[in-house]
Scaffold this motif. Structure first.
Motif, PDB file in Angstrom:
ATOM      1  N   ARG A 169       0.941  30.157  47.618  1.00 54.50           N
ATOM      2  CA  ARG A 169       1.049  31.543  48.093  1.00 54.50           C
ATOM      3  C   ARG A 169       0.387  31.703  49.458  1.00 54.50           C
ATOM      4  NH1 ARG A 169      -0.846  33.722  43.954  1.00 54.50           N
ATOM      5  NH2 ARG A 169      -2.993  34.191  44.591  1.00 54.50           N
ATOM      6  N   ARG A 170      -0.777  31.085  49.646  1.00 50.24           N
ATOM      7  CA  ARG A 170      -1.468  31.193  50.931  1.00 50.24           C
ATOM      8  C   ARG A 170      -0.692  30.489  52.035  1.00 50.24           C
ATOM      9  NH1 ARG A 170      -7.526  29.753  48.640  1.00 50.24           N
ATOM     10  NH2 ARG A 170      -7.989  31.802  47.713  1.00 50.24           N
ATOM     11  N   ILE A 171      -0.142  29.328  51.723  1.00 48.07           N
ATOM     12  CA  ILE A 171       0.648  28.597  52.720  1.00 48.07           C
ATOM     13  C   ILE A 171       1.849  29.423  53.147  1.00 48.07           C
ATOM     14  CG2 ILE A 171       2.141  26.588  53.075  1.00 48.07           C
ATOM     15  CD1 ILE A 171       0.215  25.050  51.186  1.00 48.07           C
ATOM     16  N   ARG A 172       2.570  29.970  52.184  1.00 47.26           N
ATOM     17  CA  ARG A 172       3.753  30.780  52.506  1.00 47.26           C
ATOM     18  C   ARG A 172       3.393  31.953  53.406  1.00 47.26           C
ATOM     19  NH1 ARG A 172       6.257  30.744  46.364  1.00 47.26           N
ATOM     20  NH2 ARG A 172       7.800  29.078  46.664  1.00 47.26           N
ATOM     21  N   SER A 173       2.255  32.571  53.158  1.00 49.34           N
ATOM     22  CA  SER A 173       1.867  33.735  53.960  1.00 49.34           C
ATOM     23  C   SER A 173       1.491  33.340  55.382  1.00 49.34           C
ATOM     24  CB  SER A 173       0.699  34.467  53.293  1.00 49.34           C
ATOM     25  OG  SER A 173      -0.493  33.696  53.342  1.00 49.34           O
ATOM     26  N   LYS A 174       1.041  32.092  55.565  1.00 52.17           N
ATOM     27  CA  LYS A 174       0.571  31.659  56.884  1.00 52.17           C
ATOM     28  C   LYS A 174       1.668  31.053  57.753  1.00 52.17           C
ATOM     29  CE  LYS A 174      -4.246  30.845  55.464  1.00 52.17           C
ATOM     30  NZ  LYS A 174      -5.337  29.844  55.353  1.00 52.17           N
ATOM     31  N   VAL A 175       2.691  30.457  57.133  1.00 48.63           N
ATOM     32  CA  VAL A 175       3.703  29.761  57.933  1.00 48.63           C
ATOM     33  C   VAL A 175       4.908  30.628  58.253  1.00 48.63           C
ATOM     34  CG1 VAL A 175       3.014  27.506  57.039  1.00 48.63           C
ATOM     35  CG2 VAL A 175       4.821  28.780  55.883  1.00 48.63           C
ATOM     36  N   GLY A 176       4.961  31.841  57.718  1.00 50.32           N
ATOM     37  CA  GLY A 176       6.056  32.738  58.047  1.00 50.32           C
ATOM     38  C   GLY A 176       7.255  32.535  57.144  1.00 50.32           C
ATOM     39  N   PRO A 177       8.153  33.524  57.115  1.00 52.23           N
ATOM     40  CA  PRO A 177       9.275  33.505  56.163  1.00 52.23           C
ATOM     41  C   PRO A 177      10.259  32.360  56.368  1.00 52.23           C
ATOM     42  CG  PRO A 177       9.502  35.309  57.742  1.00 52.23           C
ATOM     43  CD  PRO A 177       8.126  34.762  57.911  1.00 52.23           C
ATOM     44  N   GLN A 178      10.469  31.935  57.622  1.00 51.44           N
ATOM     45  CA  GLN A 178      11.440  30.866  57.874  1.00 51.44           C
ATOM     46  C   GLN A 178      11.001  29.559  57.227  1.00 51.44           C
ATOM     47  OE1 GLN A 178      12.446  30.319  61.999  1.00 51.44           O
ATOM     48  NE2 GLN A 178      13.737  28.530  61.611  1.00 51.44           N
ATOM     49  N   ILE A 179       9.741  29.198  57.396  1.00 56.30           N
ATOM     50  CA  ILE A 179       9.233  27.960  56.805  1.00 56.30           C
ATOM     51  C   ILE A 179       8.965  28.147  55.313  1.00 56.30           C
ATOM     52  CG2 ILE A 179       7.405  26.230  56.884  1.00 56.30           C
ATOM     53  CD1 ILE A 179       9.318  26.242  59.276  1.00 56.30           C
TER      54      ILE A 179
END
Length: 220
Positions: A194-204
């Protein structure tokens, strides 16, 4: 070639002998300093920092001090239990080594940071859309801007990205990323995803797929 020097910076003497193994293995001089009085140091080619009790903001300050001295690289010794909270400064020549490592690994990491081997190559750079993962320096960039990941977030992202199109269970990810000795529950994986998804943006984030009843998969 003139003898190189490594500055070992620590609050205690617990790793003095560990650092001094480089005197024999690399033929370098090892000098001592403390994080609170670094300016007394003479010229050196690598800073080794015992991260025990050193906050991330202080590590950032030391990295800026090294940059002002010509971009001297830094190797941080970190205890296994504090590894998840360690953040290496972006755009710095830095690496880490766990306190449980042996002198052979210490030599290899020090040698690479001082430019004494050819281990860095283009295969160490992973491009995914607008994301760049530098596998040699543990740094991640999104649209050329550094992404502030903890080392465990980085380790999980890089593992999935370098093993694409295969689903991994939470248990396997705990073993492969955190290590077989990790005693935490599988919810740790979900929190980090969840933290990774929030930091790398929706495209990644769209590349990181939840596989119902299994775990996670990285789509290339």
């Amino acid at each position: 070639m003139a003898e190189k020097c490594i500055l070992f910076m620590a609050r205690t003497t617990r790793f003095h002998e560990f650092a001094r193994t480089l005197t024999q293995s690399l033929g370098v001089e090892v000098s001592l300093a403390t994080p609170d009085s670094p300016n007394a140091a003479h010229d050196f080619d690598l800073l080794m920092l015992d991260g025990d009790g050193i906050r991330n903001d202080r590590i950032d300050q030391i990295a800026k001090w090294l940059e002002d001295r010509g971009g001297i690289p830094m190797l941080v010794i970190v205890d296994d239990e504090t590894l998840p909270s360690l953040r290496l400064p972006a755009h710095s020549r830095s690496d880490f080594i766990c306190s449980s490592a042996n002198p052979v690994e210490l030599e290899a990491r020090a040698r690479r940071l001082m430019g004494d081997d050819d281990s860095f190559n283009l295969d160490d750079i992973l491009h995914i859309d607008n994301l760049v993962i530098n596998l040699a320096t543990y740094q991640v960039y999104l649209d050329d801007e550094p992404v502030d990941l903890t080392l465990m977030e980085y380790s999980l992202l890089s593992f999935l990205a370098t093993h694409p199109n295969r689903a991994y269970s939470r248990e396997v990810l705990l073993h492969r990323v955190w290590g077989f000795e990790y005693c935490g529950g599988t919810r740790t994986v979900d929190v980090h995803i969840r933290r990774i998804r929030s930091k790398v943006g929706p495209q990644i984030a769209a590349h990181i797929t939840t596989v119902r009843g299994v775990g996670y998969l990285f789509k290339d």
